[in-house]
Design an enzyme around this catalytic site. Structure first.
Site, PDB file in Angstrom:
ATOM      1  CB  SER A 122      -0.971  -0.030   1.184  1.00  0.00           C
ATOM      2  OG  SER A 122      -1.941   0.974   1.063  1.00  0.00           O
ATOM      3  CG  ASP A 147      -5.561  -1.599  -4.931  1.00  0.00           C
ATOM      4  OD1 ASP A 147      -4.690  -2.307  -4.448  1.00  0.00           O
ATOM      5  OD2 ASP A 147      -6.035  -0.599  -4.355  1.00  0.00           O
ATOM      6  CG  HIS A 206      -5.163  -2.234  -0.713  1.00  0.00           C
ATOM      7  ND1 HIS A 206      -4.590  -1.614  -1.801  1.00  0.00           N
ATOM      8  CD2 HIS A 206      -4.683  -1.597   0.382  1.00  0.00           C
ATOM      9  CE1 HIS A 206      -3.816  -0.627  -1.383  1.00  0.00           C
ATOM     10  NE2 HIS A 206      -3.842  -0.599  -0.064  1.00  0.00           N
TER      11      HIS A 206
END
Length: 399
Positions: free
Chosen positions: A179, A276, A344
């Site tokens: 991330s 995502d 994610h």
């Protein structure tokens, strides 16, 4: 002994027991203690609230003693004073408020059956407390509130602390992150190689960090505007890829990997979902562009999306593949695993990294693809999944 001290002692004993590991099904749990960078303040490396930066190190063993895997922690960003002040009073902006033990799983696991290629390496988790992907260098002080935007210094201080612990003589190294940490891997990949021996094998991996510069459903540049404010507030521009900023009319856009990737010469692996969920929820369909909540059901469950909404999501996938086209076609040392899961971050969770029912492309798990790429066991490891809903191996994790 005071009640608070008794409670603290009890918690410490529980954590110690956790650190010794116990079985959880077929998996063994590993908790690793936090290390504060005690001399970080000497170079101005402080979290948002002024606390010391930190990391978690689990030593390698056997054939892996000379190898290092560094994993940037993720956790979003703050791009204005108000949100950064709020962040500074949470675990995202202060090591004082963070858990002092971290669960190492997935790519950080020390179990050969769960992490076959990196289990015996020195594995490090870099704690995230600056709100700008370890890349800011500024200070906010209005006489009432003080914020340290020192992510770049935090990165440097952790590296300097690790060098004498063995990183300086690394034989193999992998810089990774998930991330906002995945974005940090793009931002710091080239710099990382400069600290290591010239004969070391150094590569980088970004998990869910390929954030796109795209228009949202209201045709607004939501992510671009967010990042521009972030870069300006936290003083990030000097720490972006210098070849990219020198070649761009808009240097602050070099925060987007799609613009800086071609300037990264270190071998790079991009792990990302084409759908995502962070980019879906915050870049493509931010609340500001869906005021009446028409996308709410679709966000919670892709099976609830209308045909028109699926078409928009297929557009998100095509935007990602288009942004990666040159990397796919011309990067001889690069690798990719772009699946079609609504997820994610897939490298730190054991379920998605390497397990019996992990997501696969061409019968290869993420761990196998990354390992094959890093150790050059196969050529041209650039896996692209078919479009949703074709992949039955997905773990569709909708937060």
């Amino acid at each position: 002994m005071k009640p608070a001290a008794v409670e603290a002692s009890f918690v410490a004993l529980l954590l110690l027991a956790s650190a010794l590991r116990w079985p959880r099904g077929a998996e063994a749990r590993l908790l690793v203690e936090m290390t504060l960078v005690r001399n970080a303040s000497s170079i101005g490396a402080l979290c948002l609230d002024g606390s010391l930066p930190a990391y978690h190190l689990h030593r390698g063993f056997g054939a892996g003693t000379g190898n290092w895997l560094l994993q940037f922690e993720g956790g979003g960003w703050c791009n204005d004073v108000k949100s950064c002040l709020e962040r500074a009073s949470t675990r995202r902006g202060s090591t004082r408020l963070m858990t002092k033990w971290e669960d190492f799983s997935g790519i950080l696991s020390n179990n050969a059956s769960l992490n076959p290629d990196f289990y015996n390496w020195n594995r490090v988790k870099l704690r995230y407390c600056d709100g700008a992907s370890f890349a800011g260098d500024a200070l906010f002080d209005n006489g009432t509130s003080l914020l340290y935007f020192k992510g770049q210094k935090i990165w440097e201080s952790i590296i300097l602390d690790l060098l004498p612990k063995g990183l300086a003589t690394a034989q193999k190294a992998l810089l990774s992150g998930c991330s906002a940490g995945g974005l940090a891997a793009f931002l710091h990949c080239e710099n990382f190689t400069k600290y290591l021996p010239t004969n070391a094998t150094v590569k980088c991996l970004s998990d869910a960090g390929f954030f796109l510069d795209l228009r949202d459903i209201g045709l607004n540049h939501t992510m671009r505007n967010f990042y521009k404010d972030l870069a300006a507030l936290q003083g990030m521009e000097p720490n972006l890829n210098e070849n990219c900023t020198a070649s761009s009319y808009y240097p602050d856009l070099c925060i987007f990997p799609q613009y800086s990737l071609k300037y990264i010469t270190t071998p790079f692996f991009i792990l990302n979902s084409a759908y995502d969920v962070y980019q879906f929820h915050h870049g493509l369909v931010p609340p500001s562009s869906d005021l009446h909540g028409h996308w709410n059901h679709c966000k919670l469950d892709p099976a609830a999306c209308s045909e028109q909404q699926i078409d928009v999501l297929q557009g998100l996938r095509m935007s990602m593949l288009s942004a990666l086209r040159l990397f796919y076609e011309y990067s001889s040392r690069g690798g990719m695993f772009i699946n079609s899961c609504f997820a994610h971050c897939q490298s730190e969770s054991q379920d998605t990294w390497f397990a019996e029912n992990s997501p696969t492309i061409d019968n290869k798990t993420i761990a196998e693809a990354v390992g094959d790429w890093y150790f050059s066991r196969r050529r041209n490891i650039k896996e692209i999944d078919c479009a949703y809903p074709c992949d039955s191996s997905c773990h569709n994790i909708i937060p």
